[in-house]
Every structure is written in C-alpha cells, then in structure tokens.
Design an enzyme around this catalytic site. Structure first.
Site, PDB file in Angstrom:
ATOM      1  N   HIS A   4       0.661  -1.872   1.699  1.00 31.89           N
ATOM      2  CA  HIS A   4       1.589  -1.930   0.565  1.00 31.89           C
ATOM      3  C   HIS A   4       0.900  -1.336  -0.659  1.00 31.89           C
ATOM      4  O   HIS A   4      -0.067  -1.884  -1.144  1.00 31.89           O
ATOM      5  CB  HIS A   4       2.000  -3.376   0.269  1.00 31.89           C
ATOM      6  N   ASP A  22      -2.060  -4.838   6.882  1.00 30.66           N
ATOM      7  CA  ASP A  22      -1.003  -5.504   6.106  1.00 30.66           C
ATOM      8  C   ASP A  22      -1.515  -5.830   4.702  1.00 30.66           C
ATOM      9  O   ASP A  22      -1.346  -6.939   4.198  1.00 30.66           O
ATOM     10  CB  ASP A  22      -0.496  -6.769   6.805  1.00 30.66           C
ATOM     11  N   HIS A  55      -1.228  -8.787  -4.721  1.00 30.65           N
ATOM     12  CA  HIS A  55      -0.423  -9.435  -5.757  1.00 30.65           C
ATOM     13  C   HIS A  55      -1.287  -9.605  -7.001  1.00 30.65           C
ATOM     14  O   HIS A  55      -2.513  -9.674  -6.909  1.00 30.65           O
ATOM     15  CB  HIS A  55       0.059 -10.812  -5.290  1.00 30.65           C
TER      16      HIS A  55
END
Lengths: 316, 448
Positions: B64, B309, B313
């Site tokens: 991500h 993965d 954050h």
C-alpha cells in the site's frame, strides 16, 4: 508515585485483599458517621465516554466521602463529543493538573491506552466487554459480609457472559480468592473459548447453579435480541431466569446478586431480586466503599501498612 | 559502468540455480552469471559476496503506497524508498486509495510519481480497482485499466460480497488475461470484528473475526475461478482452512495462486500484548496450528508467494482504542528478516524456495519482467544481496516508511537485504560491509 487499577486480572490476591480491607475500614468509618481523616485531598477526573448513572454516582459519592475534588466529563457535554481523541482528552486533563482519572469507555482496553499518556493513576470504571474492576471488588465485599471467606465457594455467573465486563472481573477476582467460578448461559452468549478465563462453562441453568453459594445474574441487554442472538425474551426467561423455583437447586442460603440495572422479570423474578436471598441493595452501597478504596489505593506505591489488626468478622 | 559480484551464493529460482559463483553487471544489464564466470579486475566496483546470497531483486505483489489521497500514511516516494531498503526492486501497489485506482488517469499518476527522481528507484506495478470507486457494485473499465498498465485488478479493502459482480469481473478478466487479486472476507461474519476469535478475544472482550469469514470467501472465489477459468490470486491466506480451500482448487485445476504474509507465519493472537493496535490486521493473527500449517503450505507449494501487505498508518491513527484502530502493519523493511528468521533458518524453506516466494513466483503471477537473474530477461538488472547470517534488531525509528505501525519493532532478526540494485539505482544498507567493496579509482581519476 502511583499505580493503576486497570483490571482484576493483573492484580495479585494480596492486592485484592488489601483493597477489600481498606473498603471495609472506610465502610466502618462512614456508617459510624466519622469523618475520613489522613487522606490527602486529590483532584480526580471522572471521564465517562459511555453513558452511566450508577457507576458515576458511586464514584462521586466515594470521592465526596474522601474529600476529593472531582471534575466530571461526560460524553454528551464536553469536547468528548467534538471528535477529540482519547489521547488528546487525557493530555488535556493532565495539563489541567487532574491527579487521577476514572474512565468508563465503550472500547475494551481504552484505560490501558489512557494510562500510556496520562502518567498519573487511572481507575477503570468499565471498558467495553473487558473488565469492570470496582464492580467486582464491591461484589466481593458484599459476599464477605455474608460469608467468612470466598475460598471454596461455588459461584455461578449467569447470563450474557460473552458481552459482560462484570463477568470477567468477577471471575478473575473470585477465582484468585479461591472460589470455583462457573459461567452459566446459552452457548451463544458464552465466550468463544474459556481457555484463558477462570471459569467452567455450563450451558444448562440447573446443573450450572446446583449447590452454588452465590448466583450472580447478568443483565440481558435488549440489543442481543436485535443481534439475533436470542429467539425471544420469553424463551430466555423460561430457560435461564433466576427465580424462586430455579433457586431451589442452589445452596439453601445462596446469595443472589445482580450488578444492575435489572431487567425485572427477565433474568430475575421479583422474589429473587427482592427476597431473603438477595443482596443486590448491599452491592450498590458497597460499591461506594470499594471505590473509596480504589481512589486511595492508586495513589500509593505499595501495600499500605496495616493500621489495625483484623478484628472480629470477615477475614478476606 | 561494470559491477562484479564475486563469490556469492547465487540463488535464481527462475532457472533453479543455486551455486557459488559470480555475477557480472554491465551497462545496467546482467551480462554473465554462474559458477564458471571468469572475472577480470576491470570493473568499476567489485563486491566480495562471500557469505551473501545474490538473488533476483525481490518482488512484493502487495504493497500500500497510499497515494493518492492518504499521503499522511505513506507516499510513493517514501514507500519506494522503503521497498529498496527492504531488498525489493518491484512492488505492486494496491488500489484502495482515495480515490481508488479505478481509471487510467490514476494509473498514469502512479506511474509518473514512481519514476520521479526522488522516488526509491524501484519499479511500481499498479493494481487497478476491480469495481468503480472500489464499492463492490459495478465492475470498472478493466480493459482501459489494463491498457493503462495495471498488472492485476483487486477488491483490496472492499471484498466483493456480491457473487454475481465477482463472476462478471472474472469473466472480463479471463478474456483480458488479467489476474484478480482477491481480498477474501465475508462481511456478514466479520463486521465489527477486530481480532481472531478464540481464547484471547474472549479474554480481552474484543469482537472476533471468525476464521470462517475468511474461509467462506476463499472457497467462493476458488469455485468461481474454477468455473470461469480466470486467474485468481488469493491474498493474505491466514488459516489452515483457507489453505485447504486453495489446495483443493489447485487440485481441481482452477487457476488459483495465493500468498501469505510474514505475520501469519511469525505471530499468533497470543503474541498480542494487551490491546496493542500494532497487532491489529485483517485477516487477524491466528493460532499456533495455523502458523504451523501455513509454513507447511509454503513448503509444499500450496502457498506460492510471501507478500508484505505493507500497510502504513500515521501514528495518531494507531494511538486509539484497539477496536477503533485501522487494520494493517508495515512490512517492506522487515519482510526479509522475518521470513528468514521464522521460515528459512528453522528449515521450513530452503534458501532457493525462500527467494522463489519473495521474487520469482510473484513476478510470474503478475507476468512481470522481474524475478530472474537470467541475462536479457529483465529491462534492467534487478539484483539483491542478502546477508542471511546478519543478526540485527528491527527498529521502526530507522525505517524509510512513514508508517511506524508494526509488531516487529525491537524483534531480533537474522538475515537482511544489504544491497539492492535496480538498473542504475543502488541502495546500500547501513549494515553493508564496505570492506567488501573494491572500487576502481583509476577511472574516476582519469575523469577528474
């Protein structure tokens, strides 16, 4: 230095005994109308992110007997409703020189989070479906007023154990003091696993409460119906209600307890709630004294030296 | 520019090569490779790779990068730097951004940003959104996305609940020859959940994410793959039941591949310290049985890929009560260390198979020109040097990623990527022993 009261699970049996003993002393003083002396004045924040009247009033009473100043922050009336994070709220109260926080929050583990940022003592006043330490302490005090010791008692916690912080704290506390704890209720309202919890699971009421010295009823939340966990209130009442009839299988002098608020006619009938076996009213009152104990205990670094030898009556 | 990697253990799963030998990189291409490669001392740099693994640049098919829209968590620049530092030369970035990557314009945006001079110098292969706005309702213009350069499409972040929508998507993708990367989660079972259902969730009073929520959707997607003949890649397998579903699907001839992530063979729900949101991920950390069987499935080939993965954050997003915290953990910079420590060194995977899972297999699944050391097979040379015996402590404060959310902070690991080459870009880790490197100064002095 100070310490936190975040969970019963992390307490040692001696710490539990110490807290209960302190509560017993406070109760003697208060009921005798004597003022509490030698307790330094403190400023305590009551931080209620989740609506609560009973626990809040109990803490307010406890603080008032101790001569503490309290500031109440409730979800509906402060910055808590303005999207401030728990961290920022806690840091703000630290800046306001609040010395200890009492926290009620819908999320399991939030007092642990608050403790990371606050620095001073934190008392968990109920976090999600995790723990409610002061409720369990009050319940233990109540049992000890009726029984010489908790050791060896058979205690059934009946109802929605899965969602109950009261059940978890009580199971830890009572098992640490030597009781046999049973979780009684339909499978769907039991924890997925009790491998790490100190209680045996009974899915049928009568074997579960058979010969029990204490039966603790849990509130059946109405939302459980909406969640589809129960087919009907009636079905639950017929299968799991604590009442005059079902209590016959428990010990003859069995204590009936309930943390409130009661769904009268659902998990308990009138006879169980109001009758000779009920100590529900005492639980409420004792909540004040254990909260007094909690609010002084957290400011101490270690077990308080015994001021008086244990006299007559209950030994913890 | 000529670089010689001398006397290293060459691990190239694309040709099943596992020998001690030399690799010559010339003009950003692999020129020669093998145990019989003669080296002359005429290179710009000669690296003594004794004790090191020389592997194809690692490929992470599940990262991500958070752009566009969530650059407070990660940017393409910081994410690609983290990739290079972790030994990766190609990463596939997920489409659940804000807005989701559902149009060719957004794919162009990603590719532009990734090739900017300040980026990490690794290849970014975008994965497009399977449905418009990533809502799981209407299939996106997959042909246009493919033309814009996506290597797969995915419902990451919004598992497709509607079976008809998924069937249609697979039919389109089968025709387009485009893999679907499937996020498998049955929302009716997982809603509100935040950790594995079991003793620990019961202890902590946290709402559970039952294993059946994952397994049911793995099963459905495997069956749809079988019936549509679409290539479906199951992301993040975490339970033994999901492994069994994939095994059956492969046995039946479905074009199914799957991945797992380091946390699913290194950690269990019991590793979680009290309410630490750094352990919160979906699917959640499972049980010791799952960990054992995931390792077995990697060894027997049921699980094809180890993906990071990487889910960064911002710190403030993780400093909240556990049930309110977002799912996911960063992974690019700990992936090699955790994999070697928990899989390779204990003997679950050979070094060659480890590199296959981390490079060749994901490259083959996404049809990338990567994952090989064969001369001429990649547009530019992609090579990683791994020191398998290096003992180090993972410290998030020293990572390139913006995200610091990881349960591996402070973990003692054995094995690390120490040098990453992607064409003209070279990342040298702090732990790279500079005494290994012999740089030819004569040429430089002539230039000066």
């Amino acid at each position: 230095m100070s310490r936190n009261l975040l969970s019963i699970r992390h307490l040692k049996a001696d710490e539990i005994r110490d807290l209960i003993k302190t509560a017993q002393d406070f109760k003697k003083h208060v009921t005798a109308g004597k003022p509490i002396q030698n307790v330094p004045r403190r400023t305590v924040g009551l931080l209620f992110f989740e609506a609560s009247t009973r626990t809040r009033v109990s803490f307010e009473q406890a603080a008032s007997y101790l001569g503490y100043n309290i500031s109440v922050f409730a979800a509906q009336s402060s910055s808590l409703s303005k999207g401030e994070t728990l961290k920022d709220t806690v840091l703000t109260l630290k800046g306001e020189r609040i010395e200890a926080l009492v926290i009620r929050h819908r999320s399991s583990g939030s007092p642990q989070l608050a403790a990371r940022f606050f620095g001073g003592p934190i008392v968990n006043a109920g976090d999600g479906e995790h723990e409610h330490p002061t409720q369990a302490l009050g319940d233990a005090l109540t049992i000890l007023e009726q029984r010489k010791t908790i050791k060896g008692l058979k205690i059934a916690i009946v109802g929605d154990v899965l969602h109950s912080r009261v059940a978890r704290s009580n199971a830890w506390l009572l098992s640490k003091l030597g009781a046999e704890v049973r979780f009684v209720g339909p499978k769907i309202l039991m924890p997925a696993s009790n491998a790490l919890l100190p209680g045996m699971i009974y899915n049928d009421l009568l074997p579960g409460i058979q010969d029990c010295d204490v039966v603790m009823c849990l509130r059946l939340q109405k939302e459980r119906m909406a969640d589809g966990l129960l087919s009907s209130i009636g079905q639950y009442r017929r299968s799991y209600q604590i009442n005059r009839e079902t209590l016959k299988i428990a010990a003859p002098d069995c204590l009936v307890m309930h943390p409130g608020p009661i769904n009268r006619g659902v998990e308990v009938d009138d006879w169980a709630a109001d009758g000779p076996l009920s100590v529900i009213q005492r639980q409420i009152e004792n909540g004040i004294f254990v909260r007094m104990a909690a609010l002084t205990w957290v400011f101490e670094t270690k077990t308080k030296p015994k001021a008086t030898k244990t006299k007559k009556g209950a030994t913890v | 520019m000529k670089i010689i990697l001398k006397n290293g253990r060459i691990l190239d799963p694309s040709t099943d090569l596992d020998v001690i030998g030399n690799v010559i990189i010339e003009d950003e291409q692999i020129a020669e490779i093998g145990d019989d490669v003669e080296i002359e001392e005429d290179a710009d740099e000669i690296i003594d790779c004794t004790g090191l693994w020389i592997t194809p640049g690692l490929v992470d098919m599940h990262t991500h990068l958070r752009e566009p829209g969530e650059d407070h968590k990660e940017t393409i620049v910081t994410g690609t730097q983290a990739a290079a530092a972790g030994g990766f030369t190609t990463i596939a970035c997920m489409p659940n951004t804000t807005p989701p990557l559902d149009t060719p314009t957004l794919i162009d945006y990603i590719l532009d940003k990734a090739s900017a001079p300040d980026a990490g110098g690794v290849f970014v292969a975008p994965v497009g959104a399977l449905t418009l706005r990533n809502l799981g309702e209407k299939v996106a213009d997959l042909a246009a996305l493919k033309k814009a350069g996506v290597v797969a499409v995915s419902d990451e972040g919004c598992p497709t609940q509607n079976a008809l929508v998924m069937t249609r998507a697979m039919e389109f993708c089968q025709q387009l020859d485009l893999p679907i990367m499937a996020h498998c989660d049955e929302a009716s079972l997982s809603e509100g959940g935040c950790m594995n259902e079991g003793p620990v969730s019961s202890l902590l009073g946290l709402k559970p994410l039952p294993r059946s929520a994952e397994e049911i959707m793995v099963m459905r997607n495997c069956l749809l793959a079988l019936h549509t003949d679409c290539h479906v890649h199951i992301m993040r397998v975490s339970t033994w039941g999901a492994v069994e579903m994939v095994r059956q699907a492969k046995y039946l001839g479905a074009r199914v591949t799957c991945e797992t992530c380091p946390q699913y063979f290194a950690l269990t729900d019991e590793s979680m310290k009290d309410f630490d949101p750094n352990y919160k991920t979906t699917p959640p950390l499972r049980t010791p049985t799952d960990v054992d069987l995931i390792a077995q499935a990697l060894a027997d080939g049921t699980i094809d890929v180890i993906a990071s993965d990487h889910s960064p954050h911002a710190a403030y997003e993780v400093q909240v009560p556990f049930d309110q915290a977002p799912f996911g953990m960063v992974g690019l910079e700990s992936c090699v260390g955790v994999t070697l420590t928990f899989l390779t060194h204990p003997g679950h995977l050979s070094p060659l198979e480890t590199i296959r899972k981390l490079s060749t297999a994901p490259a083959q699944i996404l049809r990338l020109e990567a994952g090989t050391l064969s001369p001429g097979e990649t547009p530019v040379a992609q090579v990683t040097l791994i020191d398998p015996e290096l003992e180090w402590t993972f410290d998030v404060n020293k990572t390139f990623s913006k995200g610091k959310n990881t349960p591996f902070h402070g973990e003692k690991l054995k094995g690390k990527a120490v040098w990453t080459l992607c064409g003209s870009e070279i990342y040298r880790d702090q732990s790279f022993d500079e005494s290994r490197s012999q740089v030819d100064m004569s040429e430089q002095s002539i230039e000066n």
